[in-house]
Write a protein that holds these residues in place. Sequence first.
Motif, PDB file in Angstrom:
ATOM      1  N   UNK A  75       9.079  13.890  -3.176  1.00 53.56           N
ATOM      2  CA  UNK A  75       8.060  13.888  -4.078  1.00 53.56           C
ATOM      3  C   UNK A  75       7.874  15.149  -4.530  1.00 53.56           C
TER       4      UNK A  75
ATOM      5  N   UNK B 119      12.212   0.995  -8.719  1.00 52.10           N
ATOM      6  CA  UNK B 119      13.631   2.327  -9.738  1.00 52.10           C
ATOM      7  C   UNK B 119      13.982   2.928  -8.480  1.00 52.10           C
TER       8      UNK B 119
ATOM      9  N   UNK C 241       4.625   0.934  -9.827  1.00 49.80           N
ATOM     10  CA  UNK C 241       4.214   0.913 -11.044  1.00 49.80           C
ATOM     11  C   UNK C 241       5.153  -0.681 -11.502  1.00 49.80           C
TER      12      UNK C 241
ATOM     13  N   UNK D   8       1.551  10.508   0.937  1.00 47.14           N
ATOM     14  CA  UNK D   8       1.059   9.479   2.380  1.00 47.14           C
ATOM     15  C   UNK D   8       1.999   9.464   3.237  1.00 47.14           C
TER      16      UNK D   8
ATOM     17  N   UNK E 174       9.772   6.975  -9.285  1.00 45.17           N
ATOM     18  CA  UNK E 174       8.668   7.058 -10.007  1.00 45.17           C
ATOM     19  C   UNK E 174       8.385   8.188 -10.853  1.00 45.17           C
ATOM     20  N   UNK E 175       7.916   9.626 -10.778  1.00 43.77           N
ATOM     21  CA  UNK E 175       8.080  10.037 -11.149  1.00 43.77           C
ATOM     22  C   UNK E 175       9.057  10.882 -12.423  1.00 43.77           C
TER      23      UNK E 175
ATOM     24  N   UNK F 273      -6.303   2.703 -13.535  1.00 41.88           N
ATOM     25  CA  UNK F 273      -4.992   3.064 -13.022  1.00 41.88           C
ATOM     26  C   UNK F 273      -3.767   4.580 -13.069  1.00 41.88           C
TER      27      UNK F 273
ATOM     28  N   UNK G 218      -2.295   7.470 -10.865  1.00 39.90           N
ATOM     29  CA  UNK G 218      -1.018   8.128 -10.120  1.00 39.90           C
ATOM     30  C   UNK G 218      -0.654   9.307 -10.381  1.00 39.90           C
TER      31      UNK G 218
ATOM     32  N   UNK H 236      -6.102   4.582  -2.950  1.00 38.48           N
ATOM     33  CA  UNK H 236      -5.688   3.309  -2.071  1.00 38.48           C
ATOM     34  C   UNK H 236      -7.329   2.492  -1.777  1.00 38.48           C
TER      35      UNK H 236
ATOM     36  N   UNK I  50      -5.843   9.199  -1.470  1.00 35.95           N
ATOM     37  CA  UNK I  50      -5.351   8.973  -2.576  1.00 35.95           C
ATOM     38  C   UNK I  50      -5.502   7.345  -3.777  1.00 35.95           C
TER      39      UNK I  50
ATOM     40  N   UNK J  93       2.500   2.036  -3.541  1.00 36.61           N
ATOM     41  CA  UNK J  93       1.359   2.083  -4.013  1.00 36.61           C
ATOM     42  C   UNK J  93       0.728   3.784  -4.081  1.00 36.61           C
ATOM     43  N   UNK J  94       1.400   4.524  -2.810  1.00 33.62           N
ATOM     44  CA  UNK J  94       0.972   5.731  -2.759  1.00 33.62           C
ATOM     45  C   UNK J  94       2.039   6.271  -2.829  1.00 33.62           C
ATOM     46  N   UNK J  95       3.402   5.915  -2.941  1.00 29.04           N
ATOM     47  CA  UNK J  95       4.869   6.255  -3.822  1.00 29.04           C
ATOM     48  C   UNK J  95       3.851   5.879  -5.884  1.00 29.04           C
ATOM     49  N   UNK J  96       3.161   6.022  -5.784  1.00 31.96           N
ATOM     50  CA  UNK J  96       3.231   5.808  -7.315  1.00 31.96           C
ATOM     51  C   UNK J  96       4.183   4.281  -8.483  1.00 31.96           C
TER      52      UNK J  96
ATOM     53  N   UNK K  86       0.994  -1.456   0.016  1.00 35.54           N
ATOM     54  CA  UNK K  86       0.095  -0.308  -0.194  1.00 35.54           C
ATOM     55  C   UNK K  86       0.883   1.270  -0.042  1.00 35.54           C
TER      56      UNK K  86
ATOM     57  N   UNK L 124      -2.031  10.386  -7.252  1.00 38.25           N
ATOM     58  CA  UNK L 124      -1.030   9.956  -6.137  1.00 38.25           C
ATOM     59  C   UNK L 124       0.111  10.924  -5.617  1.00 38.25           C
ATOM     60  N   UNK L 125       0.377  11.630  -7.129  1.00 38.08           N
ATOM     61  CA  UNK L 125       1.797  12.526  -7.750  1.00 38.08           C
ATOM     62  C   UNK L 125       1.377  13.827  -6.462  1.00 38.08           C
TER      63      UNK L 125
END
Lengths: 258, 279
Positions: free
Chosen positions: B156, A222, A218, B84, B108-109, B72, B76, B53, B51, A213-216, A210, B79-80
């Motif tokens: 982020x 990485x 996918x 949290x 991830x960004x 999806x 994303x 979840x 966000x 996922x909250x930090x994107x 979870x 969540x950007x």
Amino acid sequence: MENTLDGYAHSNGLKNANVSFKVLFAILTMVVCLLSTSPVVPLTITILISLILIFKARIPLKFYLKFLSIPFIFGFLTFVFMAIFFGTGETWFNIGLFNLAVYKDGFNLGLLVFARVLGGFSCLAFLALTTPMTELFSVLESLRIPKIVLEIAMLMYRFIFVFLGEAENMYRSQNTRLGYGSLKNTYHSLGMLMSNLFIRTWLTGEQVYISMESRCYNGSIRTLKPQKNITPRNILMLISFESIMIIGVYLTSNLKFI
Amino acid sequence: MNVIETKDITYHYPDGTEALEKVNFKAEKGKIVALLGPNGAGKSTLFLQFNGILRPTTGSIAVDGDLISYEKKNLMKIREKVGIVFQNPDDQLFAPTVLEDVAFGPMNLGLAEEQVEERVNEALKRVGMDGFEKKPPHHLSGGQKKRVAIAGILAMRPQIMVLDEPTSGLDPRGASQILKILYQLNQEGMTIIISTHDVDLVPLYADNVYIISEGKIIKEGSPQEVFGDVKTVRGANLRLPRIAHLMEILEKKDKMPFEKPYPLTIGEARKKILKEFEE
Ligand SMILES: Nc1ncnc2c1ncn2[C@@H]1O[C@H](COP(=O)(O)OP(=O)(O)OP(=O)(O)O)[C@@H](O)[C@H]1O
Ligand SMILES: [Mg+2]
């Protein structure tokens, strides 16, 4: 946490040396150990690496000896068995027990195996005691190990310590409440600890997913890997050390002790 | 403008627990909003709706004015915008080193590595954890892990930062440092939502306070309004800030002339007392 392998790997005198250098050094030296046909070079390597670990990396002698004792015992037993049972040619002397004798070729072979075990193990010890797991990951990545394997290894490394911590806490709290007072209690408490730990593992896995996922997240992890390039000085050191060892291997290739 | 707005959301966990009931929660852009509530009130559950979840059983949530759609790509994007920080840092820190963990979000960004590095350094400096980059999380203390977890989201640079009990487990100085950081970020335009039990710190920073109890919002308003309703606050297993409590005792037991609204912070109390003495 202080007296574990992981603790030393993160706090030894060589922790800032280049990772690729340390990995290459360990692997190449191990190969030299295995190539050698006489015990001289592997034993020399064992002594050199032990000196480096104790004086340069400042691993406490007591811990190091304990660390080395298992392969030492294993190697020694192998040596004894080989000396007695593996020979075919000339006997060297009779033990005078059950008609057993020590053979010359068996003795030589046993000594060689013993030296190789110690030499190879000390190379591994060098890697394990001076290089944090975390840095090995970045080297492994540049060796093109499949990503998925690395990701799983990375997560496993982290969660071994999370669950170790939890198991420790649970054990202490059970102990505080006299959970290990009698044999019956011990079985009961251990059982609860295990099942609880299993459930925790599951739940923590879910929570971590979870939060990722909250930090994107996918599907592929990485992150930044600090990549330090190996310096020419390191390469020179490496080449000269290994060359000397290989020359040693060549010169001692026909040397027999008895 | 409300950057987060929930409309009558109800949430039932799969085992049937009714964790949220008709919750209406709003966070205005550029504000600090505090969510107060006892254990098990539903704070963490509510935050996970922000966000996407968790998906509300009924009701809807709008982020930045748009209703969340649960596919999806859109998630994303949400969540950007909404970062949290979780209650338990061990649930969040998964990477073998601090550096790699903090870098995870920005990578991830899709940022370039130099940019990621810059952000990671800045985030770690902000929470006072620079110099710990190479350490594995299991060599950190609880409070240090918490700071790293916060840095992981800071890096982020979300528009809205949601923190589930950011001060629990921190020493008093650490707690007020974190709140100062949040205050600064807020000054730079970030919207901050925090859940907490620490009623003494709330009035210092929060613009708006919600009290949640058993899944329902039972009070909302400015800190003065919310803590003015002493009965509701106590009914939700919470207490007044110490200063307000002192003023209440002075008024009720010692008949001193400190009528409501009680001051909530040391600064306000000082003013009020000085004024009393001058008269
Ligand atoms: N995974 C779950 N399955 C079922 N019920 C849950 C689950 N997680 C939480 N609950 C229940 O939902 C309710 C709200 O829980 P939540 O974690 O949101 O509380 P909280 O306000 O964050 O409490 P705390 O201050 O202790 O963190 C509680 O009654 C809890 O028992
Ligand atoms: Mg919670």
